[in-house]
Every structure is written in structure tokens, then in C-alpha cells.
Design a protein around this motif. Sequence first.
Motif, PDB file in Angstrom:
ATOM      1  N   THR A   1       6.150   4.679  -7.349  1.00 59.13           N
ATOM      2  CA  THR A   1       6.947   5.422  -6.378  1.00 59.13           C
ATOM      3  C   THR A   1       6.512   5.031  -4.971  1.00 59.13           C
ATOM      4  O   THR A   1       5.516   4.325  -4.787  1.00 59.13           O
ATOM      5  N   VAL A   2       7.226   5.525  -3.995  1.00 56.28           N
ATOM      6  CA  VAL A   2       6.901   5.261  -2.593  1.00 56.28           C
ATOM      7  C   VAL A   2       6.096   6.424  -2.035  1.00 56.28           C
ATOM      8  O   VAL A   2       6.544   7.577  -2.084  1.00 56.28           O
ATOM      9  N   ARG A   3       4.918   6.133  -1.556  1.00 54.76           N
ATOM     10  CA  ARG A   3       4.027   7.098  -0.889  1.00 54.76           C
ATOM     11  C   ARG A   3       3.836   8.398  -1.660  1.00 54.76           C
ATOM     12  O   ARG A   3       3.655   9.461  -1.077  1.00 54.76           O
ATOM     13  N   GLY A   4       3.865   8.336  -2.972  1.00 53.22           N
ATOM     14  CA  GLY A   4       3.660   9.536  -3.759  1.00 53.22           C
ATOM     15  C   GLY A   4       4.840  10.484  -3.757  1.00 53.22           C
ATOM     16  O   GLY A   4       4.772  11.570  -4.327  1.00 53.22           O
ATOM     17  N   LEU A   5       5.928  10.090  -3.107  1.00 49.48           N
ATOM     18  CA  LEU A   5       7.147  10.892  -3.124  1.00 49.48           C
ATOM     19  C   LEU A   5       7.842  10.672  -4.461  1.00 49.48           C
ATOM     20  O   LEU A   5       7.550   9.736  -5.182  1.00 49.48           O
TER      21      LEU A   5
ATOM     22  N   ASP B   1      13.420  11.513   4.323  1.00 50.04           N
ATOM     23  CA  ASP B   1      11.961  11.452   4.253  1.00 50.04           C
ATOM     24  C   ASP B   1      11.467  10.036   3.954  1.00 50.04           C
ATOM     25  O   ASP B   1      10.265   9.778   3.972  1.00 50.04           O
ATOM     26  N   LEU B   2      12.391   9.107   3.709  1.00 52.36           N
ATOM     27  CA  LEU B   2      12.025   7.706   3.528  1.00 52.36           C
ATOM     28  C   LEU B   2      12.038   6.988   4.870  1.00 52.36           C
ATOM     29  O   LEU B   2      12.759   7.375   5.791  1.00 52.36           O
ATOM     30  N   GLU B   3      11.249   5.934   4.949  1.00 51.57           N
ATOM     31  CA  GLU B   3      11.176   5.103   6.145  1.00 51.57           C
ATOM     32  C   GLU B   3      11.581   3.679   5.792  1.00 51.57           C
ATOM     33  O   GLU B   3      11.496   3.266   4.634  1.00 51.57           O
ATOM     34  N   ARG B   4      11.972   2.926   6.786  1.00 49.32           N
ATOM     35  CA  ARG B   4      12.372   1.532   6.584  1.00 49.32           C
ATOM     36  C   ARG B   4      11.288   0.756   5.835  1.00 49.32           C
ATOM     37  O   ARG B   4      11.584   0.009   4.899  1.00 49.32           O
ATOM     38  N   ASP B   5      10.037   0.928   6.225  1.00 47.13           N
ATOM     39  CA  ASP B   5       8.951   0.214   5.560  1.00 47.13           C
ATOM     40  C   ASP B   5       8.805   0.604   4.093  1.00 47.13           C
ATOM     41  O   ASP B   5       8.331  -0.190   3.286  1.00 47.13           O
ATOM     42  N   ASP B   6       9.214   1.809   3.723  1.00 39.14           N
ATOM     43  CA  ASP B   6       9.184   2.216   2.311  1.00 39.14           C
ATOM     44  C   ASP B   6      10.138   1.340   1.493  1.00 39.14           C
ATOM     45  O   ASP B   6       9.798   0.880   0.399  1.00 39.14           O
TER      46      ASP B   6
ATOM     47  N   ASP C   1       0.829  -1.214   0.000  1.00 36.98           N
ATOM     48  CA  ASP C   1       0.000   0.000   0.000  1.00 36.98           C
ATOM     49  C   ASP C   1       0.860   1.259   0.000  1.00 36.98           C
ATOM     50  O   ASP C   1       0.375   2.348  -0.286  1.00 36.98           O
ATOM     51  N   ARG C   2       2.147   1.134   0.268  1.00 36.13           N
ATOM     52  CA  ARG C   2       3.074   2.272   0.220  1.00 36.13           C
ATOM     53  C   ARG C   2       3.518   2.587  -1.206  1.00 36.13           C
ATOM     54  O   ARG C   2       4.091   3.635  -1.447  1.00 36.13           O
ATOM     55  N   ILE C   3       3.279   1.679  -2.135  1.00 34.73           N
ATOM     56  CA  ILE C   3       3.679   1.872  -3.529  1.00 34.73           C
ATOM     57  C   ILE C   3       2.508   2.504  -4.281  1.00 34.73           C
ATOM     58  O   ILE C   3       1.399   1.980  -4.271  1.00 34.73           O
TER      59      ILE C   3
END
Length: 85
Positions: A27-31, A57-62, A13-15
Amino acid sequence: MCRGTVGWMSRLDRITTDPAICHGQPTVRGLRYPVAKLLELLASGMSIEGVIEDHPDLERDDLLAALEFGSLASGQSRVVPFGAA
């Protein structure tokens, strides 16, 4: 949850995809971090911690989501984390 795994949930869901962001590439979270670029960084030998240090601004889960996406895109039918039954 994938059958046969305990306590594991997908991070897909992060993609995201949006034609207005990176020409619609995943992309990751719309970034503005294309999944392909994150996979390149990890494949080059960078650690997850190193990527996060360079891109706070990235997280491990990303990054785990990017790896999951890459695995599924390569033709795998499911992703099973280490240590799963």
C-alpha cells in the motif's frame, strides 16, 4: 539514485506492507490504498491529477511510487525517468 540518472531518487519508501492493512498487500504510506488498485486506476486512463482529486489524501509522489513499484515488479531492473541521461 540509479546510476546514469541525474537528480532522481526512488520513491519506494512510500510503499509499505503491514499484515493488518489490506491483508499485507503493498500500500501507499500505510493508507488503505493497495498499489495494485492505484495501478488499475492509472491504467484505465485516469490522470494522476484525477486520482488525487478523487482521493485527496494521496499525493503525486504516492502515485509515482506505485508506478515505480509496478515497473520493478514487472521484472525491470531499474526505473529511468523521462529526460534522464
